[in-house]
Write a protein that holds these residues in place. Structure first.
Motif, short mmCIF file in Angstrom:
data_model
loop_
_atom_site.label_atom_id
_atom_site.label_comp_id
_atom_site.label_asym_id
_atom_site.label_seq_id
_atom_site.Cartn_x
_atom_site.Cartn_y
_atom_site.Cartn_z
N VAL A 24 3.09 2.20 2.42
CA VAL A 24 2.33 1.54 1.36
C VAL A 24 1.05 2.34 1.08
O VAL A 24 0.30 2.65 2.00
N LEU A 25 0.84 2.69 -0.20
CA LEU A 25 -0.32 3.49 -0.61
C LEU A 25 -0.41 4.76 0.22
O LEU A 25 -1.40 5.07 0.87
N SER A 36 4.17 3.83 -3.06
CA SER A 36 4.56 2.73 -2.19
C SER A 36 6.07 2.60 -2.16
O SER A 36 6.76 2.81 -3.17
N ASP A 62 0.15 1.62 8.43
CA ASP A 62 -0.33 0.82 7.30
C ASP A 62 -1.85 0.81 7.27
O ASP A 62 -2.50 -0.23 7.11
N TYR A 75 -3.88 1.67 5.06
CA TYR A 75 -4.50 1.26 3.80
C TYR A 75 -4.07 -0.14 3.37
O TYR A 75 -4.11 -0.48 2.19
N SER A 76 -3.68 -0.95 4.33
CA SER A 76 -3.18 -2.30 4.02
C SER A 76 -4.19 -3.15 3.29
O SER A 76 -3.83 -4.02 2.49
N ALA A 125 -3.90 -2.89 -0.45
CA ALA A 125 -2.57 -3.11 -1.00
C ALA A 125 -2.28 -4.60 -1.17
O ALA A 125 -2.83 -5.44 -0.45
N ALA A 177 3.67 -6.07 -1.01
CA ALA A 177 4.21 -4.71 -0.94
C ALA A 177 5.24 -4.61 0.17
O ALA A 177 5.14 -5.27 1.21
N ARG A 200 -11.78 -4.01 -3.27
CA ARG A 200 -10.65 -3.72 -4.17
C ARG A 200 -11.07 -3.79 -5.63
O ARG A 200 -10.65 -2.96 -6.45
N GLY A 220 -4.43 2.65 -5.16
CA GLY A 220 -5.14 2.67 -3.89
C GLY A 220 -6.42 3.49 -3.94
O GLY A 220 -7.13 3.53 -4.94
#
Length: 482
Positions: free
Chosen positions: A271-272, A279, A303, A305-306, A309, A313, A390, A417
């Motif tokens: 993811v990202l 992703s 993960d 960069y969770s 996201a 995802a 974000r 991201g």
């Protein structure tokens, strides 16, 4: 800028500039210096000045001349092939013999990832750094971290946590908070199957040391994180680079690797993805897990960069239910980089072995910081902070993309991201060296490949590339390089 009225000659000044960058690891071993003609144009000096400077660097043992290829930062005294080089040569040979796999590049020195890490901490200038891998400190500043620490700073609490080792698996309160948090991404795991670590990088290392032995084959996405390539190489693993597509890894390449080399592990940022922002799609995730079951390898899902996201995802671990997958994440990107709090969620059958490895390497992890992170999660502070970041990132991404396109770049991947994967049209290794003169540290595409190769791509941090001044300087130097 070189000074013509300095007590030092232009040749000495130029040699000193390159020499300092090599010593500071801003020019990694294996990096190519600009050609004599290009360097002369860039520095506005004569070619003979550049030749003299390069000769001085040769005499100092900092660079080497390769016939008909130019000058390169010296690799060091040990010229023997590394385990990764040997693996690359073996893969290429086998691929040619089978006739069914794309030919891989010849073995060359791997990218020096420690140079990348050192450059992250090196004060190039006070300007926003486009190649940075972290958020600006002003984005992370808040008042609740101090509150989180104060909750656990009574004399009794400090003595309890400081005068004895903590729980081997990590603070139970944090592991419970993580168990609840992971449920939001459809990963249901009990606290006893979660192990805290000194950041996500430590978790990745613990998994590798537990599951792998010297000479084992490991599949890693390419482009990918240079530190992961170098870390596995240092452990003696044989790296199998898997091209990363928009929807996931190249499944055909993975299948051929599985048939030919029986890899033990696949490392994925699903993811990202860093650096592309891609992703994983559900279809690709399903096929990866099929291959893992069919060929008996584990999947290590990073993960990191969770927090940037969406919860919906696709995660391999959620689909697999931690059967053949191991989930790794942390809080350095979003909360407190220097706290070094990370964790992994592992299959029940592997949890004890991973814990043993943690005990052999670090014993335990700091309970005070883990309790503080748990408080941030339980009180909703982390969730609200991540939402603010974000929102800010969405605005920064839109501005950075607009500036990149306006200055003649194209996006090699759909912007998402924290990072953008940008095509500049020129060799970014060469461009990065010139941008240092302007006080900007780039992340050239060569850093994200298992072996050094010329690339016109670069990774940008959307949070630090919102200023028109950077893009104007970038465009000027890029156009001079063409």
């Amino acid at each position: 800028m070189l000074l013509k009225n300095s007590a030092q000659t232009l040749t000495t000044q130029l040699a000193a500039r390159f020499g300092q960058r090599i010593r500071d690891r801003l020019l990694a071993p294996g990096a190519r210096l600009p050609s004599v003609r290009l360097c002369a144009q860039q520095q506005k000096v004569s070619p003979s000045t550049v030749v003299g400077a390069y000769d001085m660097l040769l005499a100092q043992g900092l660079v080497e001349a390769r016939k008909n290829r130019g000058f390169y930062v010296r690799e060091g005294q040990n010229s023997a092939l590394t385990p990764m080089d040997t693996a690359q040569a073996a893969i290429k040979s086998a691929a040619n013999a089978k006739g069914g796999m794309a030919e891989l590049p010849p073995p060359v020195a791997p990218v020096n990832a420690t140079a990348l890490i050192r450059s992250m901490f090196h004060g190039v200038s006070d300007k926003p750094q486009p190649g940075a891998g972290v958020l600006p400190t002003e984005w992370l500043q808040n008042t609740f971290l101090a509150s989180a620490l104060r909750q656990h700073c009574s004399v009794q609490a400090i003595n309890s946590m400081s005068l004895q080792y903590g729980e081997p698996a990590g603070d139970l309160g944090l592991r419970r908070a993580l168990s609840n948090r992971l449920a939001h991404i459809a990963l249901h795991v009990a606290p006893e199957h979660i192990i805290t670590t000194l950041g996500a990088t430590h978790a990745l290392d613990l998994v590798s040391r537990t599951l792998l032995r010297t000479g084992d084959y490991v599949m890693v996405e390419e482009p990918g994180w240079a530190v992961e390539f170098a870390r596995l190489n240092a452990l003696g693993m044989r790296i199998l680079p898997v091209p990363r597509r928009a929807d996931g890894p190249d499944l055909e390449v993975m299948a051929r690797y599985c048939a030919a080399y029986a890899p033990k592990l696949f490392v994925s940022v699903s993811v990202l993805h860093n650096p592309t922002g891609f992703s994983l799609s559900p279809g690709s995730a399903y096929r990866v897990l099929q291959l893992a079951n069919q060929h008996n390898f584990h999947v290590l899902e990073d993960d990191t960069y969770s927090h940037f996201a969406p919860e919906h995802a696709t995660r391999l671990c959620a689909l697999d239910g931690l059967q053949r997958t191991i989930y790794v994440s942390g809080f350095s990107k979003i909360l407190a980089p220097n706290w070094r709090v990370g964790y992994m969620a592992a299959p029940k059958a592997l949890a004890e072995a991973l814990l043993d490895t943690k005990l052999l390497t670090t014993l335990t992890t700091p309970a005070l910081l883990e309790k503080a992170v748990a408080w941030c999660i339980d009180q909703g502070q982390l969730r609200r902070h991540a939402e603010r970041v974000r929102t800010r990132m969405d605005a920064a991404r839109a501005r950075s993309v607009k500036l990149a396109v306006a200055h003649g770049c194209t996006l090699a991947a759909e912007p998402a991201g924290m990072f953008g994967w940008v095509d500049t049209g020129v060799d970014t290794d060469v461009l990065a060296q010139r941008m240092l003169d302007m006080g900007y540290l780039l992340a050239p595409g060569a850093l994200f490949h298992a072996t050094r190769q010329a690339s016109s791509l670069m990774r940008i941090n959307f949070a630090t590339t919102q200023e028109a001044q950077f893009w104007a300087s970038f465009a000027k130097l890029r156009d001079e390089q063409r």
